[in-house]
Enzyme design. Structure first.
Site, PDB file in Angstrom:
ATOM      1  N   TYR A  39      13.069  29.980   8.343  1.00 45.58           N
ATOM      2  CA  TYR A  39      11.849  30.696   8.726  1.00 45.58           C
ATOM      3  C   TYR A  39      11.713  30.802  10.248  1.00 45.58           C
ATOM      4  O   TYR A  39      12.004  29.835  10.968  1.00 45.58           O
ATOM      5  CB  TYR A  39      10.613  29.982   8.169  1.00 45.58           C
ATOM      6  N   ARG A  91     -11.098   0.679  14.437  1.00 47.46           N
ATOM      7  CA  ARG A  91     -10.890   1.422  13.196  1.00 47.46           C
ATOM      8  C   ARG A  91     -11.628   0.727  12.055  1.00 47.46           C
ATOM      9  O   ARG A  91     -12.602   1.230  11.537  1.00 47.46           O
ATOM     10  CB  ARG A  91      -9.363   1.451  12.963  1.00 47.46           C
ATOM     11  N   LYS A 111       0.838  -1.208   0.000  1.00 45.14           N
ATOM     12  CA  LYS A 111       0.000   0.000   0.000  1.00 45.14           C
ATOM     13  C   LYS A 111       0.874   1.260   0.000  1.00 45.14           C
ATOM     14  O   LYS A 111       2.088   1.180   0.239  1.00 45.14           O
ATOM     15  CB  LYS A 111      -0.906  -0.018   1.234  1.00 45.14           C
ATOM     16  N   MET A 124      10.043  24.522   2.273  1.00 41.96           N
ATOM     17  CA  MET A 124       9.321  23.708   1.294  1.00 41.96           C
ATOM     18  C   MET A 124      10.276  22.946   0.371  1.00 41.96           C
ATOM     19  O   MET A 124      10.071  21.767   0.088  1.00 41.96           O
ATOM     20  CB  MET A 124       8.397  24.606   0.466  1.00 41.96           C
TER      21      MET A 124
HETATM   22  C1  LIG Z   1      -0.268  -1.579   6.934  1.00 44.76           C
HETATM   23  C2  LIG Z   1      -0.809  -2.832   7.478  1.00 44.76           C
HETATM   24  C3  LIG Z   1       0.027  -3.959   7.647  1.00 44.76           C
HETATM   25  C4  LIG Z   1       1.521  -3.896   7.464  1.00 44.76           C
HETATM   26  O1  LIG Z   1       2.095  -3.461   8.674  1.00 44.76           O
HETATM   27  P1  LIG Z   1       3.666  -3.265   8.848  1.00 44.76           P
HETATM   28  O2  LIG Z   1       3.811  -2.845  10.256  1.00 44.76           O
HETATM   29  O3  LIG Z   1       4.056  -2.211   7.869  1.00 44.76           O
HETATM   30  O4  LIG Z   1       4.309  -4.565   8.532  1.00 44.76           O
HETATM   31  C5  LIG Z   1      -0.550  -5.149   8.040  1.00 44.76           C
HETATM   32  N1  LIG Z   1      -1.887  -5.226   8.282  1.00 44.76           N
HETATM   33  C6  LIG Z   1      -2.702  -4.165   8.162  1.00 44.76           C
HETATM   34  C7  LIG Z   1      -4.151  -4.324   8.462  1.00 44.76           C
HETATM   35  C8  LIG Z   1      -2.197  -2.935   7.777  1.00 44.76           C
HETATM   36  O5  LIG Z   1      -3.016  -1.874   7.689  1.00 44.76           O
END
Ligand SMILES: *Cc1c(COP(=O)(O)O)cnc(C)c1O
Length: 363
Positions: free
Chosen positions: A249, A127, A30, A302
């Site tokens: 800044y 969540r 992701k 920036m």
């Molecule tokens: C992002 C995520 C992971 C990966 O976690 P890491 O700590 O980066 O290995 C695994 N499970 C879920 C549900 C996540 O959102």
């Protein structure tokens, strides 16, 4: 220049896969492969043997499909996304991680002909995921279980990077209760850090993200992973300032001595945290210039940041030289901690303006 070492990424996957075997090691790609590039990262992981991928969003699932075709399994962690059409998941073979009665009701009519789904029980994050075992059981009762085509049941740790946190055991216990509802269905609870917990909650599949990209899954202990990301930026100018002169800044850093400064071509628009530079109130991050650690000083702007290079021998330093912001010596964990954030945030913020070079790509 941002250098991504795909051979190190593949090595990291093989290391984790061996550690969790016979459980499967899935790759979490992701957020643009944690900033490294979702397509090259996915291709490198697939070539190493990874056959299950997790993304957050449906659009990222399409990027994995574009890189790898129909072969691997792709799970969408955000689930059957609000506003999304289940037909899109079916069309691209994307597996939703179902996390509520509502999502299950939307998915059920597609389930028998679509890709397999995952079921997510919330065990502490509050969540995503079914909020309780009772909600999950009630939702399941409304559908024909055999037709739901569930390939994975999962949950997610709150604090797996803290081995002594009592939440870990509490979540494992809640997850065991969920597993009992799905005899024979593969289960997955662990993210990167959880792979290293002494409880070994690998089950049938782990979801590794951060550690693949070189982040330390065992904070406080040496990092067992190979470094994947290197970030070298050019020095644009070098100048001397006098005691009492300020940098950046709002004049947040004031020179106490005659100070030599190097202005570097990276700023917060490139993902370098605004708080990476030292102020009067707190220290900041270091960069490596001519082999030496040099502190960033003043607020990061920036497009630019400024390093104190007073202690670098004058002859060793020229404009156009490079400063290493990330590499073997200073990794994403250190830069995050010294900037008031975490290494995950450093990786996923790596900006689009860096020239990217991929090394160690599979044949
Ligand atoms: C992002 C995520 C992971 C990966 O976690 P890491 O700590 O980066 O290995 C695994 N499970 C879920 C549900 C996540 O959102």
């Amino acid at each position: 220049m941002l250098t991504v070492d795909l051979a190190a990424l593949a090595d990291n996957w093989r290391f984790l896969a061996a550690k969790v075997a016979p459980a499967e090691c899935a790759g979490v790609v992701k957020a643009n492969g944690y900033g490294t590039g979702i397509e090259p990262a996915s291709r490198a992981l697939f070539a190493a043997g990874c056959r299950t991928f997790f993304v957050a969003q449906i659009a990222e699932g399409l990027q994995v499909r574009a890189a790898l075709g129909a072969g691997p399994r792709v799970f969408v962690l955000n689930g059957l996304q609000a506003g999304a059409d289940p037909a899109e998941y079916v069309a691209h073979g994307l597996s939703p991680v179902i996390g509520s009665s509502d999502e299950l009701a939307r998915w059920a009519p597609r389930a028998a002909d679509g890709p397999p789904c995952a079921i997510h029980l919330d065990t502490g994050m509050s969540r995503l995921g079914f909020a309780s075992l009772a909600e999950l059981e009630a939702a399941l009762a409304r559908h024909d279980r055999a037709k739901l085509n569930v390939a994975l049941i999962m949950s997610h740790f709150v604090s797996s990077e803290e081995p002594n946190n009592p939440l870990n055991d509490a979540q494992i216990a809640r997850f065991e209760a969920e597993r009992a509802l799905f005899p024979g269905v593969p289960a997955g609870l662990a993210n990167s850090s959880a792979i290293f917990l002494e409880q070994r909650p690998a089950y049938d599949l782990v979801r590794a993200g951060y550690a693949l990209y070189g982040g330390n899954p065992t904070p406080g202990a040496p990092n067992p992973m190979r470094s994947v990301v290197r970030l070298d930026v050019r020095i644009q100018q070098v100048r001397w300032i006098e005691p009492g002169d300020s940098v950046g800044y709002n004049a947040q850093w004031i020179a106490k001595r005659r100070t030599r400064l190097a202005t570097l071509l990276a700023g917060y628009a490139d993902g370098l945290p605004r708080g990476a530079g030292a102020t009067g109130a707190r220290p900041g991050a270091d960069v490596i210039i001519a082999g030496r650690r040099c502190p960033l000083v003043g607020r990061v702007s920036m497009d630019l940041c400024v390093a104190d290079v007073t202690d670098v021998p004058e002859a060793a330093l020229r404009p156009c030289d490079y400063a290493a912001i990330l590499g073997e010596e200073i990794g994403v964990d250190e830069l995050g901690a010294r900037s008031g954030t975490i290494g995950y945030h450093i990786l996923t913020s790596l900006g689009p303006r860096y020239r990217r070079e991929y090394v160690g790509a599979p044949e």
